[in-house]
Design a protein around this motif. Structure first.
Motif, PDB file in Angstrom:
ATOM      1  N   GLY A 180       5.744  -5.859  11.421  1.00  0.00           N
ATOM      2  CA  GLY A 180       4.384  -6.150  11.817  1.00  0.00           C
ATOM      3  C   GLY A 180       3.657  -7.037  10.828  1.00  0.00           C
ATOM      4  O   GLY A 180       4.056  -7.157   9.663  1.00  0.00           O
ATOM      5  N   ASN A 181       2.580  -7.639  11.301  1.00  0.00           N
ATOM      6  CA  ASN A 181       1.746  -8.531  10.497  1.00  0.00           C
ATOM      7  C   ASN A 181       1.293  -7.847   9.210  1.00  0.00           C
ATOM      8  O   ASN A 181       1.166  -6.629   9.136  1.00  0.00           O
ATOM      9  CB  ASN A 181       0.531  -8.947  11.337  1.00  0.00           C
ATOM     10  CG  ASN A 181      -0.325  -9.992  10.665  1.00  0.00           C
ATOM     11  OD1 ASN A 181       0.175 -10.886   9.998  1.00  0.00           O
ATOM     12  ND2 ASN A 181      -1.627  -9.886  10.843  1.00  0.00           N
ATOM     13  N   ARG A 182       1.061  -8.636   8.190  1.00  0.00           N
ATOM     14  CA  ARG A 182       0.581  -8.189   6.893  1.00  0.00           C
ATOM     15  C   ARG A 182       1.580  -7.260   6.189  1.00  0.00           C
ATOM     16  O   ARG A 182       1.220  -6.488   5.317  1.00  0.00           O
ATOM     17  CB  ARG A 182      -0.796  -7.537   6.993  1.00  0.00           C
ATOM     18  CG  ARG A 182      -1.833  -8.418   7.693  1.00  0.00           C
ATOM     19  CD  ARG A 182      -3.251  -8.052   7.330  1.00  0.00           C
ATOM     20  NE  ARG A 182      -3.570  -8.428   5.958  1.00  0.00           N
ATOM     21  CZ  ARG A 182      -4.733  -8.166   5.372  1.00  0.00           C
ATOM     22  NH1 ARG A 182      -5.682  -7.529   6.035  1.00  0.00           N
ATOM     23  NH2 ARG A 182      -4.939  -8.515   4.115  1.00  0.00           N
ATOM     24  N   GLY A 183       2.858  -7.344   6.600  1.00  0.00           N
ATOM     25  CA  GLY A 183       3.910  -6.666   5.862  1.00  0.00           C
ATOM     26  C   GLY A 183       4.168  -5.227   6.229  1.00  0.00           C
ATOM     27  O   GLY A 183       4.439  -4.405   5.346  1.00  0.00           O
ATOM     28  N   GLN A 184       4.116  -4.905   7.528  1.00  0.00           N
ATOM     29  CA  GLN A 184       4.432  -3.544   7.980  1.00  0.00           C
ATOM     30  C   GLN A 184       5.914  -3.501   8.382  1.00  0.00           C
ATOM     31  O   GLN A 184       6.342  -4.293   9.222  1.00  0.00           O
ATOM     32  CB  GLN A 184       3.566  -3.137   9.169  1.00  0.00           C
ATOM     33  CG  GLN A 184       2.100  -3.553   9.094  1.00  0.00           C
ATOM     34  CD  GLN A 184       1.419  -3.221   7.790  1.00  0.00           C
ATOM     35  OE1 GLN A 184       1.589  -2.134   7.246  1.00  0.00           O
ATOM     36  NE2 GLN A 184       0.667  -4.175   7.260  1.00  0.00           N
TER      37      GLN A 184
ATOM     38  N   GLN B 273       5.573   6.504  -2.573  1.00  0.00           N
ATOM     39  CA  GLN B 273       4.583   5.938  -3.489  1.00  0.00           C
ATOM     40  C   GLN B 273       3.455   5.299  -2.697  1.00  0.00           C
ATOM     41  O   GLN B 273       3.691   4.635  -1.680  1.00  0.00           O
ATOM     42  CB  GLN B 273       5.238   4.870  -4.388  1.00  0.00           C
ATOM     43  CG  GLN B 273       6.333   5.387  -5.298  1.00  0.00           C
ATOM     44  CD  GLN B 273       5.783   6.052  -6.552  1.00  0.00           C
ATOM     45  OE1 GLN B 273       4.673   5.761  -6.979  1.00  0.00           O
ATOM     46  NE2 GLN B 273       6.573   6.932  -7.150  1.00  0.00           N
ATOM     47  N   TYR B 274       2.218   5.484  -3.182  1.00  0.00           N
ATOM     48  CA  TYR B 274       1.047   4.907  -2.533  1.00  0.00           C
ATOM     49  C   TYR B 274       0.180   4.190  -3.558  1.00  0.00           C
ATOM     50  O   TYR B 274       0.165   4.555  -4.737  1.00  0.00           O
ATOM     51  CB  TYR B 274       0.208   6.004  -1.860  1.00  0.00           C
ATOM     52  CG  TYR B 274       0.934   6.727  -0.753  1.00  0.00           C
ATOM     53  CD1 TYR B 274       0.988   6.204   0.525  1.00  0.00           C
ATOM     54  CD2 TYR B 274       1.578   7.933  -1.007  1.00  0.00           C
ATOM     55  CE1 TYR B 274       1.652   6.868   1.545  1.00  0.00           C
ATOM     56  CE2 TYR B 274       2.255   8.606   0.000  1.00  0.00           C
ATOM     57  CZ  TYR B 274       2.294   8.066   1.268  1.00  0.00           C
ATOM     58  OH  TYR B 274       2.967   8.723   2.268  1.00  0.00           O
ATOM     59  N   LYS B 275      -0.553   3.211  -3.064  1.00  0.00           N
ATOM     60  CA  LYS B 275      -1.529   2.567  -3.942  1.00  0.00           C
ATOM     61  C   LYS B 275      -2.715   3.505  -4.163  1.00  0.00           C
ATOM     62  O   LYS B 275      -2.892   4.491  -3.441  1.00  0.00           O
ATOM     63  CB  LYS B 275      -1.992   1.234  -3.346  1.00  0.00           C
ATOM     64  CG  LYS B 275      -2.968   1.333  -2.193  1.00  0.00           C
ATOM     65  CD  LYS B 275      -3.456  -0.058  -1.813  1.00  0.00           C
ATOM     66  CE  LYS B 275      -4.924  -0.058  -1.482  1.00  0.00           C
ATOM     67  NZ  LYS B 275      -5.494  -1.372  -1.321  1.00  0.00           N
TER      68      LYS B 275
ATOM     69  N   GLY C 197       1.582  -2.592   3.968  1.00  0.00           N
ATOM     70  CA  GLY C 197       0.908  -3.535   3.096  1.00  0.00           C
ATOM     71  C   GLY C 197      -0.299  -4.198   3.724  1.00  0.00           C
ATOM     72  O   GLY C 197      -0.611  -4.002   4.908  1.00  0.00           O
ATOM     73  N   TYR C 198      -0.956  -4.990   2.898  1.00  0.00           N
ATOM     74  CA  TYR C 198      -2.076  -5.829   3.315  1.00  0.00           C
ATOM     75  C   TYR C 198      -1.809  -7.250   2.834  1.00  0.00           C
ATOM     76  O   TYR C 198      -2.622  -7.866   2.141  1.00  0.00           O
ATOM     77  CB  TYR C 198      -3.388  -5.301   2.727  1.00  0.00           C
ATOM     78  CG  TYR C 198      -3.795  -3.955   3.266  1.00  0.00           C
ATOM     79  CD1 TYR C 198      -4.441  -3.854   4.495  1.00  0.00           C
ATOM     80  CD2 TYR C 198      -3.521  -2.786   2.565  1.00  0.00           C
ATOM     81  CE1 TYR C 198      -4.814  -2.611   5.004  1.00  0.00           C
ATOM     82  CE2 TYR C 198      -3.893  -1.546   3.062  1.00  0.00           C
ATOM     83  CZ  TYR C 198      -4.531  -1.466   4.280  1.00  0.00           C
ATOM     84  OH  TYR C 198      -4.898  -0.241   4.781  1.00  0.00           O
TER      85      TYR C 198
ATOM     86  N   SER D  38       0.817  -1.210   0.000  1.00  0.00           N
ATOM     87  CA  SER D  38       0.000   0.000   0.000  1.00  0.00           C
ATOM     88  C   SER D  38       0.854   1.264   0.000  1.00  0.00           C
ATOM     89  O   SER D  38       0.379   2.316  -0.448  1.00  0.00           O
ATOM     90  CB  SER D  38      -0.939   0.015   1.214  1.00  0.00           C
ATOM     91  OG  SER D  38      -0.210  -0.136   2.418  1.00  0.00           O
ATOM     92  N   ALA D  39       2.092   1.191   0.483  1.00  0.00           N
ATOM     93  CA  ALA D  39       2.927   2.390   0.532  1.00  0.00           C
ATOM     94  C   ALA D  39       4.399   2.037   0.632  1.00  0.00           C
ATOM     95  O   ALA D  39       4.769   1.044   1.272  1.00  0.00           O
ATOM     96  CB  ALA D  39       2.529   3.269   1.717  1.00  0.00           C
ATOM     97  N   ILE D  40       5.215   2.870   0.011  1.00  0.00           N
ATOM     98  CA  ILE D  40       6.676   2.813   0.126  1.00  0.00           C
ATOM     99  C   ILE D  40       7.168   4.228   0.377  1.00  0.00           C
ATOM    100  O   ILE D  40       6.771   5.172  -0.319  1.00  0.00           O
ATOM    101  CB  ILE D  40       7.344   2.271  -1.161  1.00  0.00           C
ATOM    102  CG1 ILE D  40       6.987   0.810  -1.413  1.00  0.00           C
ATOM    103  CG2 ILE D  40       8.860   2.474  -1.117  1.00  0.00           C
ATOM    104  CD1 ILE D  40       7.636  -0.179  -0.454  1.00  0.00           C
ATOM    105  N   LEU D  41       8.037   4.389   1.375  1.00  0.00           N
ATOM    106  CA  LEU D  41       8.653   5.685   1.631  1.00  0.00           C
ATOM    107  C   LEU D  41      10.115   5.460   1.983  1.00  0.00           C
ATOM    108  O   LEU D  41      10.436   4.617   2.825  1.00  0.00           O
ATOM    109  CB  LEU D  41       7.940   6.421   2.758  1.00  0.00           C
ATOM    110  CG  LEU D  41       8.330   7.888   2.986  1.00  0.00           C
ATOM    111  CD1 LEU D  41       7.150   8.675   3.548  1.00  0.00           C
ATOM    112  CD2 LEU D  41       9.533   8.038   3.907  1.00  0.00           C
TER     113      LEU D  41
END
Length: 459
Positions: free
Chosen positions: A415-419, A183-185, A435-436, A169-172
């Motif tokens: 963190g869970n789900r790709g944090q 970048q964001y989704k 992420g998700y 969902s995001a990259i910084l």
């Protein structure tokens, strides 16, 4: 209402004893999950129902996933709360508060109880636009960086390249002076908060660090919990450092990362984490346990005389000082922060926390964390995870000699789900990935992504 079929292979960890939740309890968990995530995503993040259905309520715990699909959330926008009916005559309620996000009422609570929840803040700074401070230069949201190799790596992050189950969902990527890439989704902005899951543990450790700097806490001394104060109670010897190292020695079931009664069941930190017995000598075993983080924050809580002062403490002494104004630290209904998981924040706010650590705890001339806090959290704990995992410091993961492709001082909040919040002091670099990711499939590889980012930057 579709009932959950309890899977023994998921819940039974021994052929001698099999402890299973009832269908009614599991349905309450599922309803609580829907209520909390809908509440937080709606009022913390401003997400639509369709976004919530796609992002928050899919790819989740198999234990409740099927039942979650059958539940409907009633969103009360006027009173900022969410109600989920289940089992015909029951309901779960999650209530939003400014800056503190959503709190789940206990099973059996009525709407009348919603007015009793502590809400010491009146303003909600998270609805304001992020000003991009303290960075002097911002590359621009969803803009090319001018570095073709880096742009290709970032583009790959939004595919399945770094994991079959990856849903970015995001990259910084930032240095102290500049946001190099952001970048964001679709549908996301710099102000879109997302649940951190266990990245919250490192945020919690930072709050502990503030209290250490203020001499409110001492990591070398016993945690001092009131419930462990009897002279016959060996838990009284557990130090705050043992908790930060995930080495309390307490029984946290086979999977210490499953604290469903607090996370989904409306349970209290004081009813769950504080009441488990010792299994081994404190400090002698590393075991990833949500309870250890919650207990460390409970130790801080017990230095306060009232709920409102404790709830304000992280904001007044850390978050507001470094500009993390789009961050929500959620608590249970008796005002214990659930800082093992339940924080909603943005990529920029996580990057700000990373900068604070790159600056050795100093922000605009003020020493917020102890000067040696980065060294402290980066020092390997005496007891370590298996060799196949990163090492562990004090609520931060260590990418030391176990990962030769990365600088030896790389640390991360995970963190869970790709944090992920990755900090590389030697490179003065912070990398955030949100992420998700889908449960049951290989998630995003933060190690490979970080390696590729460094290579693209010529580091």
């Amino acid at each position: 209402m579709k009932k959950i079929t309890i899977l023994s292979t998921l819940l039974c960890t021994s052929f001698f004893v099999c402890s299973e939740e009832t269908d009614t309890t599991l349905n309450a968990y599922a309803a609580g999950y829907v209520a909390n995530f809908t509440c937080s995503a709606t009022f913390n993040a401003g997400k639509s129902k369709d976004q919530i259905d796609i992002d928050e309520l899919t790819g989740i715990y198999p234990l409740i996933a099927d039942t979650v699909k059958t539940l409907q959330a009633n969103i009360d926008t006027e009173h900022k709360r969410v109600i989920v009916d289940y089992d015909i005559d029951k309901q779960r309620i999650s209530v939003w508060r400014p800056r503190l996000g959503c709190v789940d009422l206990p099973v059996g609570a009525s709407l009348k109880a919603a007015t009793l929840v502590q809400a010491p803040f009146k303003e909600n700074l998270a609805y304001q636009k992020d000003d991009g401070k303290p960075w002097q230069t911002l590359n621009g949201v969803n803009k090319a960086t001018g570095n073709k190799a880096l742009d290709e790596v970032i583009a790959q992050a939004f595919t399945r390249h770094y994991g079959e189950g990856a849903r970015t969902s995001a990259i910084l990527i930032a240095s102290p002076e500049a946001i190099l890439a952001e970048q964001y989704k679709a549908g996301f902005t710099p102000e879109t908060a997302q649940r951190t899951w266990s990245v919250a543990k490192s945020i919690g450790a930072s709050i502990i660090g503030v209290a250490v700097a203020q001499k409110r806490l001492d990591v070398t001394k016993p945690a001092g919990l009131e419930s462990w104060s009897h002279p016959l109670d060996p838990r009284g010897e557990i130090t705050l450092e043992n908790l930060l190292h995930m080495a309390s020695g307490l029984d946290s079931n086979k999977a210490g990362n499953r604290t469903d009664r607090v996370y989904m069941g409306g349970g209290l930190v004081s009813d769950t984490a504080t009441h488990t017995a010792l299994e081994v000598k404190p400090g002698s075993r590393w075991k990833y346990a949500n309870n250890d983080t919650m207990l460390a924050l409970r130790a801080l809580r017990e230095t306060f005389n009232d709920e409102a002062s404790y709830l304000r403490y992280p904001y007044d002494n850390l978050l507001d000082k470094i500009g993390m104004q789009h961050t929500f630290l959620e608590s249970d209904w008796q005002s214990d922060f659930i800082l093992s998981s339940q924080v909603w924040t943005t990529s920029r706010d996580l990057a700000r926390l990373g900068l604070l650590h790159l600056n050795n705890g100093r922000w605009q001339g003020e020493q917020i964390l102890p000067k040696d806090w980065l060294s402290y959290i980066s020092k390997p704990a005496p007891a370590q995870p298996p060799e196949t995992a990163p090492g562990y410091g004090a609520q931060w993961w260590l990418y030391n000699e176990r990962f030769p492709e990365l600088p030896n001082d790389t640390i991360a909040a995970r963190g869970n789900r790709g944090q992920y919040l990755v900090i590389i002091p030697s490179e003065q670099l912070v990398i955030v990935r949100r992420g998700y990711d889908l449960a049951g499939l290989k998630g995003f590889s933060e190690h490979d992504f970080t390696r590729d980012v460094l290579k693209a930057l010529g580091r």
